[in-house]
Structures are given as C-alpha cells and as structure tokens.
Design a protein around this motif. Structure first.
Motif, mmCIF file in Angstrom:
data_model
loop_
_atom_site.group_PDB
_atom_site.id
_atom_site.type_symbol
_atom_site.label_atom_id
_atom_site.label_comp_id
_atom_site.label_asym_id
_atom_site.label_seq_id
_atom_site.Cartn_x
_atom_site.Cartn_y
_atom_site.Cartn_z
ATOM 1 N N ARG A 21 -0.138 -2.479 12.631
ATOM 2 C CA ARG A 21 -1.245 -2.702 11.423
ATOM 3 C C ARG A 21 -0.667 -2.204 9.923
ATOM 4 O O ARG A 21 -0.988 -2.773 9.006
ATOM 5 N N LEU A 22 -0.050 -0.963 10.210
ATOM 6 C CA LEU A 22 0.264 -0.379 9.103
ATOM 7 C C LEU A 22 1.210 -1.095 8.314
ATOM 8 O O LEU A 22 1.377 -1.294 7.256
ATOM 9 N N ILE A 23 2.409 -1.409 9.191
ATOM 10 C CA ILE A 23 3.532 -2.378 8.540
ATOM 11 C C ILE A 23 3.171 -3.522 7.717
ATOM 12 O O ILE A 23 3.499 -4.013 6.683
ATOM 13 N N ASP A 24 2.064 -4.270 8.281
ATOM 14 C CA ASP A 24 1.315 -5.639 7.824
ATOM 15 C C ASP A 24 0.338 -5.102 6.718
ATOM 16 O O ASP A 24 0.719 -5.702 5.513
ATOM 17 N N GLU A 25 -0.149 -3.808 6.670
ATOM 18 C CA GLU A 25 -0.722 -3.446 5.347
ATOM 19 C C GLU A 25 0.257 -3.100 4.214
ATOM 20 O O GLU A 25 -0.103 -3.387 3.042
ATOM 21 N N LEU A 26 1.328 -2.297 4.556
ATOM 22 C CA LEU A 26 2.251 -2.061 3.635
ATOM 23 C C LEU A 26 2.903 -3.313 3.001
ATOM 24 O O LEU A 26 3.429 -3.395 1.849
ATOM 25 N N ALA A 27 3.171 -4.287 3.759
ATOM 26 C CA ALA A 27 4.018 -5.498 3.464
ATOM 27 C C ALA A 27 3.136 -6.329 2.353
ATOM 28 O O ALA A 27 3.582 -6.882 1.487
ATOM 29 N N ASP A 28 1.945 -6.245 2.810
ATOM 30 C CA ASP A 28 0.831 -6.930 1.639
ATOM 31 C C ASP A 28 0.855 -6.241 0.432
ATOM 32 O O ASP A 28 0.748 -6.962 -0.523
ATOM 33 N N HIS A 29 0.667 -4.826 0.626
ATOM 34 C CA HIS A 29 0.634 -4.023 -0.656
ATOM 35 C C HIS A 29 2.218 -4.444 -1.317
ATOM 36 O O HIS A 29 1.839 -4.470 -2.569
ATOM 37 N N LEU A 30 3.142 -4.406 -0.927
ATOM 38 C CA LEU A 30 4.353 -4.710 -1.561
ATOM 39 C C LEU A 30 4.554 -6.117 -2.174
ATOM 40 O O LEU A 30 4.835 -6.344 -3.304
ATOM 41 N N GLN A 31 4.076 -7.070 -1.382
ATOM 42 C CA GLN A 31 3.617 -8.355 -1.805
ATOM 43 C C GLN A 31 2.831 -8.628 -3.061
ATOM 44 O O GLN A 31 3.216 -9.223 -4.184
ATOM 45 N N GLU A 63 -11.866 7.207 9.810
ATOM 46 C CA GLU A 63 -10.438 7.419 9.748
ATOM 47 C C GLU A 63 -9.417 6.376 9.826
ATOM 48 O O GLU A 63 -8.499 6.262 9.296
ATOM 49 N N SER A 64 -10.102 4.993 10.001
ATOM 50 C CA SER A 64 -9.382 3.841 10.226
ATOM 51 C C SER A 64 -9.203 3.349 8.549
ATOM 52 O O SER A 64 -8.178 2.499 8.340
ATOM 53 N N GLU A 65 -9.835 4.045 7.631
ATOM 54 C CA GLU A 65 -9.589 3.492 6.294
ATOM 55 C C GLU A 65 -8.606 4.565 5.614
ATOM 56 O O GLU A 65 -8.385 4.289 4.357
ATOM 57 N N LEU A 66 -7.989 5.658 6.337
ATOM 58 C CA LEU A 66 -7.204 6.663 5.547
ATOM 59 C C LEU A 66 -5.928 5.898 4.834
ATOM 60 O O LEU A 66 -5.880 5.968 3.738
ATOM 61 N N PHE A 67 -5.318 5.315 5.610
ATOM 62 C CA PHE A 67 -3.921 4.708 4.666
ATOM 63 C C PHE A 67 -4.423 3.624 3.587
ATOM 64 O O PHE A 67 -3.637 3.623 2.697
ATOM 65 N N SER A 68 -5.480 2.653 3.889
ATOM 66 C CA SER A 68 -5.722 1.823 2.829
ATOM 67 C C SER A 68 -6.286 2.421 1.771
ATOM 68 O O SER A 68 -6.133 2.273 0.586
ATOM 69 N N ARG A 73 -5.278 4.402 -4.026
ATOM 70 C CA ARG A 73 -5.562 5.656 -5.048
ATOM 71 C C ARG A 73 -4.219 6.485 -5.321
ATOM 72 O O ARG A 73 -4.137 7.793 -5.326
ATOM 73 N N THR A 74 -3.341 5.739 -5.492
ATOM 74 C CA THR A 74 -1.858 6.498 -5.631
ATOM 75 C C THR A 74 -1.335 5.563 -6.709
ATOM 76 O O THR A 74 -1.447 4.302 -7.156
ATOM 77 N N THR A 75 0.076 5.995 -7.058
ATOM 78 C CA THR A 75 0.727 5.457 -8.318
ATOM 79 C C THR A 75 1.710 4.270 -7.491
ATOM 80 O O THR A 75 2.266 4.640 -6.601
ATOM 81 N N ASN A 76 1.588 3.033 -7.959
ATOM 82 C CA ASN A 76 2.141 1.938 -7.364
ATOM 83 C C ASN A 76 3.611 1.646 -8.137
ATOM 84 O O ASN A 76 3.965 0.833 -8.828
ATOM 85 N N VAL A 77 4.689 2.471 -7.354
ATOM 86 C CA VAL A 77 6.005 2.476 -7.873
ATOM 87 C C VAL A 77 6.763 1.209 -7.943
ATOM 88 O O VAL A 77 7.666 0.817 -8.340
ATOM 89 N N HIS A 78 6.275 0.077 -7.040
ATOM 90 C CA HIS A 78 6.835 -1.060 -6.758
ATOM 91 C C HIS A 78 6.386 -1.984 -7.910
ATOM 92 O O HIS A 78 6.821 -3.200 -8.002
ATOM 93 N N ASN A 79 5.343 -1.529 -8.436
ATOM 94 C CA ASN A 79 5.048 -2.608 -9.472
ATOM 95 C C ASN A 79 5.806 -2.518 -10.649
ATOM 96 O O ASN A 79 6.150 -1.614 -11.357
ATOM 97 N N PRO A 80 6.446 -3.911 -11.296
ATOM 98 C CA PRO A 80 7.357 -3.690 -12.227
ATOM 99 C C PRO A 80 6.921 -3.205 -13.694
ATOM 100 O O PRO A 80 7.566 -2.739 -14.383
ATOM 101 N N LYS A 81 5.625 -2.957 -13.754
ATOM 102 C CA LYS A 81 4.977 -2.348 -14.939
ATOM 103 C C LYS A 81 4.877 -0.442 -14.596
ATOM 104 O O LYS A 81 4.569 0.015 -15.885
ATOM 105 N N CYS A 82 5.453 -0.202 -13.581
ATOM 106 C CA CYS A 82 5.657 1.245 -13.331
ATOM 107 C C CYS A 82 6.936 1.528 -14.023
ATOM 108 O O CYS A 82 8.158 1.484 -13.192
ATOM 109 N N ILE A 83 6.955 2.256 -15.251
ATOM 110 C CA ILE A 83 8.149 2.472 -15.752
ATOM 111 C C ILE A 83 8.088 4.042 -16.326
ATOM 112 O O ILE A 83 8.468 4.142 -17.605
ATOM 113 N N GLY A 84 7.651 4.857 -15.436
ATOM 114 C CA GLY A 84 7.444 6.271 -15.811
ATOM 115 C C GLY A 84 8.410 7.115 -15.672
ATOM 116 O O GLY A 84 9.500 7.289 -16.002
ATOM 117 N N HIS A 85 8.275 7.714 -14.250
ATOM 118 C CA HIS A 85 9.195 8.623 -13.905
ATOM 119 C C HIS A 85 10.432 8.100 -12.952
ATOM 120 O O HIS A 85 10.336 6.897 -12.735
#
Length: 476
Positions: A21-31, A63-68, A73-85
């Motif tokens: 379930r988490l891998i699917d969620e992370l892959a969707d996030h990456l997409q 607790e099922s909502e924790l990872f989502s 609520r975090t910085t999305n470093v895979h976003n091409p507009k994330c050009i900070g650190h």
C-alpha cells in the motif's frame, strides 16, 4: 504475557500489506510531483501550526492516515520547482535500498554485524578513489554526512601533521587550519569541536568570483605563523555551498606541498563532478588532495544520509582513532578494513553502502555523468536568463547548479535591496509553488537556487522569474 502487540508489530503478512500500500502511495506521489505542473513544492505552515497539528494527530487521528499526512505536509523534493537546498530527488531505487537497510538493520561496527555491506563499502570506496585518480594505496569509508566526514578528515590531518599526540596528550601549542571565507560552516564547526578556537580558523578572502584568493595564501600563512599558530591543514571547497564556485585546487595543492600541509577537499556537494566528462575539469588537482569528501545524498541521487571520505594514503583512514574496545575490535597484524568502527566516529551506522552499489549495479556510472552534467548545464542556462534580464543581477556567473541572484529595481539602496529580496523569498515560501532559499554574500542578500532535479526546465525558470516580478509588484 501473550505479546499480542509484539506479534502484530512483527507479522510478515501485515508488513507485506502495508508495504504494498505504501509503495503504491509513494509511486502516485512521485508521478504527481514529476508530471503535474500545478503541484506545489510545499504547503507552508508556521512551526507553531505544524506542531499543533502533529500533537493532535498523535492523540486523535487514525493511524492509517499517517504516511499520507506526512506526504501532504512536507517538502516535495521531486517537484521540478523545488530548487532550494542541496538535497537530491532520490532515485526511487535507492528508496528501496534504504528499505532493505532499514529492515536488516546491520549496524556495521564489526564485520560480523554487516558482512555484505562492509564488503560492498570496500568495493564502492575503492571505485571512488580510482575515479579521483588515487592509486591502489588509497582507502576510504562511508559515514553519516559531510559534517562528520570533514571533522574526521581534519582529525586525520592533525594526526598526520602534528608531532604531539593530541588525541592522548591534549594540546601543547596553538594549532590552525586555512580555509576560504566562503567555505561551508561545518568546517568552522569541526575546527571548534577540535578545540582550535576562532584564532585557529584562518579565513582566506575570496576573489571577485568568490573562490579563495590564492594570491593571499602566503600572506595569511606567514601572519598566522608569526602569531605562534601551527597551521597543519588547508581546505579547498568543491564548491562553496553558498555560491557553487570551485576553489583552485591545483594551486592550493602546490601551496600545501610547499609548507607540508594536509590538503583536504570538501567536495560534499560538487565532488560528484568527477563523473562528468564536461565538468570534471572543475576538479583539476583533486587527485593531489590528502583527503576528499563526497556526499551521495547530494549529487549522486541517493537518500540521506551517506558520505564518502577518501584518503590518498590509506594508512590515515585507519590511524585517526587509536582507542580500543576489547569486546569489539581485535588487534590485527593485517589491514582489517572490514572492522569499520576502528576508522569512524560511528560504532553503529546504516547500511549506506548498499545505495551506492545499487546505483552502480543498476545503471552504471554513466548515470552520474548524465545527472551532474544536466544539472550544471541548467545552472548555466538559468544564469544566462538572469544576466539577460535587466530587472535582475547575478552575484556571480554560475559554474555549477547553484545560482545566486536578486531582483534589482532602479534607485534602490543596498538596505532596501536586501529587504526587498528577503520579502520576496518569504512570499515565495508561503505561496508554495516554488521553493528557493537565500544567502548573504559580503553583506548583500541574494536569492539562491540549487537545481537538483534533472526534470527542471527553462520554462520553470521563466515562470519563477515572472513570479518574482509579480511578487515585487504586490509587495512594493
């Protein structure tokens, strides 16, 4: 006790279900982050609001909502507009290697607590040493971050170049190191942890391009010597993390040889340029360094935190820490490279070598060439766009993927320029579409971008510059 909770926590099938379930969620996030042009780099909240949310979540939320919620609520470093650190958008396969390390949890203090990762670490560090240009006498190891690696390198330098056994006997003279005034703050921190004090950090001014002014090395060395300070090491930045500018490593190397100094290169950010056919000349002279630091979690696409510390003379990778824990570290007549705790600050450390090996085995070193070259090209492209826009100015023409610039309205004073650019940076932070940071150079405030995502484009830069102009019109 029936140990219901322990059985539930360790149940393989429960792990399998949650993991899928988490891998699917992370892959969707990456997409979404890589392909949705409307996605934000972050949803800004003040520290107080964020703290209150997580306090309440611990008590009241499912607790099922924790990872989502973490993803939201975090910085999305895979976003091409994330050009900070200077944090890599992790190559997804190293997230999997991190999962393997996290589950197996081999601490690696001694060989039997990390057989595979210890051997893999030797393969990886030998490979990196060869890329630098070291011979078969070189050795290295991996450690938790550039800060710790730089400190360890300077301790090795002190051991090699100072006749007194400071480790066991303490200080009997004033010691010092030489470093650019634009070097990363962790070098200062390391020197102070070592007890050198402010006077033991000899800051060399930079030239107009913000690289260390090599013409003044003799002057500062002789002045320190007159003050009774024994200089034992000099540090070159590859590059400075504030500006992305590389020091002249070849000239520093010559100076170090002249005065028998340990030459250390902090290549935490840009040492990975050794893999770029186009940009490796920026590192000319690095093969003469006594020690080199390269971060895997910056320009090598790995998840945090993993850093290589490499020594031209492998003896010094073993000699830094002369202490003994009888229950762990047997005395050996041969080179026991596999007992890592003899060579690092850490007893326990993560299986970080698996990240490097996984990338090399899966994609080969060519992927590092593609990554570094692409990002440095993008830095030059963005720099040219800024230079050609009369509303902006560069602090220095970029030579890497770090670009420092500011909006410069006509008739602005230095004080007002600093405030204007600081306000715009905060505006962008709260807006959330782009994430950039800031720096001060010689008292001047600049916005600073570090282009870490190879899918950032010229159109993203154009949108950012337009957004800055819009922010200026809103705020002024």
């Amino acid at each position: 006790m029936d140990n219901k909770l322990l059985k539930k926590a360790y149940a393989p099938e429960n792990f399998r279900i949650r993991g899928h379930r988490l891998i699917d969620e992370l892959a969707d996030h990456l997409q979404k982050q890589l392909n949705d042009s409307k996605s934000k780099t972050l949803n800004w909240q003040t520290p107080e609001v964020e703290l209150e949310f997580w306090k309440n979540f611990l008590t009241y939320s499912n607790e099922s909502e924790l990872f989502s919620q973490v993803l939201k609520r975090t910085t999305n470093v895979h976003n091409p507009k994330c050009i900070g650190h200077q944090v890599a958008p992790t190559a997804p396969i190293t997230a999997l290697s991190a999962l393997v390390g996290g589950l197996l949890n081999n601490g690696m203090a001694v060989y039997e607590m990390g057989m595979a990762p210890s051997a893999i670490e030797r393969v990886v560090t030998d490979f990196l040493c060869s890329k630098i240009g070291y011979n078969s006498e070189a050795r290295g190891f991996l450690t938790s971050g550039g800060t710790l690696a730089n400190l360890t390198a300077l301790l090795a330098a002190r051991k090699a170049k100072v006749k007194i056994d400071v480790w066991n006997e303490g200080y009997k003279e004033s010691l010092g190191i030489m470093v650019s005034q634009e070097a990363h703050y962790c070098v200062d921190r390391a020197a102070k942890i070592m007890g050198l004090g402010e006077k033991g950090i000899i800051k060399i001014p930079t030239n107009s391009s913000y690289s260390v002014d090599c013409s003044r090395l003799e002057e500062y060395y002789k002045t320190a010597k007159k003050k009774g300070i024994h200089i034992f090491a000099i540090v070159g930045s590859a590059p400075s993390t504030a500006t992305g500018v590389y020091d002249d490593l070849a000239t520093i190397s010559d100076f170090a040889k002249k005065y028998n100094l340990w030459f250390h290169v902090d290549g935490a950010h840009g040492g990975g340029a050794i893999f770029s056919k186009k940009y490796s000349p920026l590192l000319d002279g690095i093969h003469q360094a006594d020690s080199v630091v390269i971060d895997g979690h910056k320009m090598m696409m790995m998840s945090a935190i993993t850093t290589a510390l490499l020594f031209k003379n492998g003896h010094y990778s073993h000699a830094t820490f002369s202490q003994k824990a009888d229950y762990l570290l047997e005395q050996s007549d041969h080179e026991d490279w596999y007992n890592i705790a003899k060579r690092t600050f850490e007893c326990t450390k993560t299986m970080m070598s698996v990240h490097w090996f996984t990338m090399l085995k899966t994609y080969g070193e060519a992927i590092f060439d593609e990554y570094v070259t692409n990002l440095y090209d993008l830095g030059n492209i963005f720099g040219a766009m800024i230079a050609n826009d009369s509303d902006f100015e560069l602090a220095v023409s970029p030579v890497s993927n770090i670009v420092c610039f500011r909006i410069k309205p006509k008739n602005s004073t230095t004080t007002s320029l600093n405030q204007i650019n600081a306000d715009i940076r905060q505006y962008l932070l709260e807006d959330g579409e782009f994430y950039i940071v800031q720096t001060k150079l010689r008292g001047q405030y600049y916005m600073r971008c570090t282009i870490m995502n190879p899918f950032t484009t010229k159109n993203h830069f154009k949108t950012l510059l337009n957004k800055i102009k819009e922010a200026y019109n809103v705020l002024i």
